[in-house]
Design a protein around this motif. Structure first.
Motif, PDB file in Angstrom:
ATOM      1  N   THR A   1       0.849  -1.186   0.000  1.00 14.84           N
ATOM      2  CA  THR A   1       0.000   0.000   0.000  1.00 14.84           C
ATOM      3  C   THR A   1       0.886   1.237   0.000  1.00 14.84           C
ATOM      4  O   THR A   1       1.787   1.350   0.833  1.00 14.84           O
ATOM      5  CB  THR A   1      -0.926   0.002   1.233  1.00 14.84           C
TER       6      THR A   1
ATOM      7  N   THR B   1       1.876   4.452   1.048  1.00 16.16           N
ATOM      8  CA  THR B   1       1.601   5.329   2.184  1.00 16.16           C
ATOM      9  C   THR B   1       2.640   6.434   2.354  1.00 16.16           C
ATOM     10  O   THR B   1       2.586   7.185   3.330  1.00 16.16           O
ATOM     11  CB  THR B   1       1.513   4.500   3.481  1.00 16.16           C
TER      12      THR B   1
ATOM     13  N   THR C   1      -0.702   7.831  -2.247  1.00 17.94           N
ATOM     14  CA  THR C   1      -2.083   7.717  -2.723  1.00 17.94           C
ATOM     15  C   THR C   1      -2.977   6.980  -1.734  1.00 17.94           C
ATOM     16  O   THR C   1      -4.192   7.073  -1.828  1.00 17.94           O
ATOM     17  CB  THR C   1      -2.132   6.946  -4.056  1.00 17.94           C
TER      18      THR C   1
ATOM     19  N   LYS D   1      -3.434   3.919  -1.832  1.00 15.24           N
ATOM     20  CA  LYS D   1      -3.987   2.779  -2.575  1.00 15.24           C
ATOM     21  C   LYS D   1      -3.031   1.594  -2.550  1.00 15.24           C
ATOM     22  O   LYS D   1      -1.818   1.757  -2.505  1.00 15.24           O
ATOM     23  CB  LYS D   1      -4.259   3.169  -4.024  1.00 15.24           C
TER      24      LYS D   1
ATOM     25  N   ALA E   1      -1.446  -1.813  -4.413  1.00 15.18           N
ATOM     26  CA  ALA E   1      -1.094  -2.224  -5.774  1.00 15.18           C
ATOM     27  C   ALA E   1      -0.404  -3.584  -5.726  1.00 15.18           C
ATOM     28  O   ALA E   1       0.197  -3.956  -4.718  1.00 15.18           O
ATOM     29  CB  ALA E   1      -0.178  -1.196  -6.433  1.00 15.18           C
TER      30      ALA E   1
ATOM     31  N   GLN F   1      -2.525   1.249 -11.038  1.00 12.02           N
ATOM     32  CA  GLN F   1      -3.324   0.883  -9.872  1.00 12.02           C
ATOM     33  C   GLN F   1      -3.337   1.982  -8.819  1.00 12.02           C
ATOM     34  O   GLN F   1      -4.331   2.168  -8.108  1.00 12.02           O
ATOM     35  CB  GLN F   1      -2.812  -0.421  -9.260  1.00 12.02           C
ATOM     36  N   LEU F   2      -2.221   2.704  -8.722  1.00 13.90           N
ATOM     37  CA  LEU F   2      -2.135   3.788  -7.739  1.00 13.90           C
ATOM     38  C   LEU F   2      -2.837   5.054  -8.223  1.00 13.90           C
ATOM     39  O   LEU F   2      -3.002   6.002  -7.451  1.00 13.90           O
ATOM     40  CB  LEU F   2      -0.673   4.098  -7.411  1.00 13.90           C
ATOM     41  N   GLY F   3      -3.222   5.073  -9.496  1.00 13.95           N
ATOM     42  CA  GLY F   3      -3.883   6.253 -10.051  1.00 13.95           C
ATOM     43  C   GLY F   3      -2.918   7.378 -10.371  1.00 13.95           C
ATOM     44  O   GLY F   3      -3.331   8.522 -10.563  1.00 13.95           O
TER      45      GLY F   3
END
Length: 146
Positions: free
Chosen positions: A88, A90, A99, A101, A103, A133-135
């Motif tokens: 994740t 962080t 993000t 998110k 991945a 995936q993280l945008g």
């Protein structure tokens, strides 16, 4: 050393250092004059330089990082590992803010073993899949058909 012994060295590095977070075990698995080639993530020569990189990553961009080997192939002093990374985001990564998110992305590592330790590691990872995936990025849309 046998090819199975060489695979065990790489598996031990994954278990103890990458997944276990025990950076004090780096000396157990890597030679002092080691080379780590990570493509877009940089290249590090010497254990001291690699340690700085590993310490920054351990406290940095991803939490819950996990490297899961999918398959090992070995020939002589060379071990190839097919793996999946996950974590994740962080903390800041590649100049971008966190993000929050999760991945998961695939990778391949090619390791050269010398006298029971890793002397060289070269890696190719699907960083684009992670960034998607993280945008952090997106793929261009395909033009619509008329």
């Amino acid at each position: 050393m046998s090819t199975q012994d060489n695979i065990a060295v790489v598996q031990g590095f994954f278990d103890d250092v990458v997944n276990g977070g025990d950076l004090s075990a780096l000396e157990q698995y890597w030679t002092e004059d080691m080379v780590w080639r990570g493509g877009s993530l940089g290249e590090y020569h010497g254990l001291a330089n690699y340690r700085k990189f590993a310490e920054a990553n351990a406290a940095g961009a991803f939490t819950g990082m996990r490297l899961e080997p999918q398959r090992f192939l070995a020939d002589g002093d060379t071990v190839v590992a097919l793996f999946t990374n996950s974590g994740t985001n962080t903390g800041p990564f590649m100049g971008m803010p966190a993000t929050g998110k999760a991945a998961q992305w695939n990778g391949v590592g090619v390791y050269r073993i010398h006298e029971g330790k890793i002397a060289e590691g070269t890696f190719v990872e699907d960083i684009l899949a992670m960034l998607l995936q993280l945008g952090i990025t997106s793929l261009p849309s395909s033009p619509s058909s008329s």
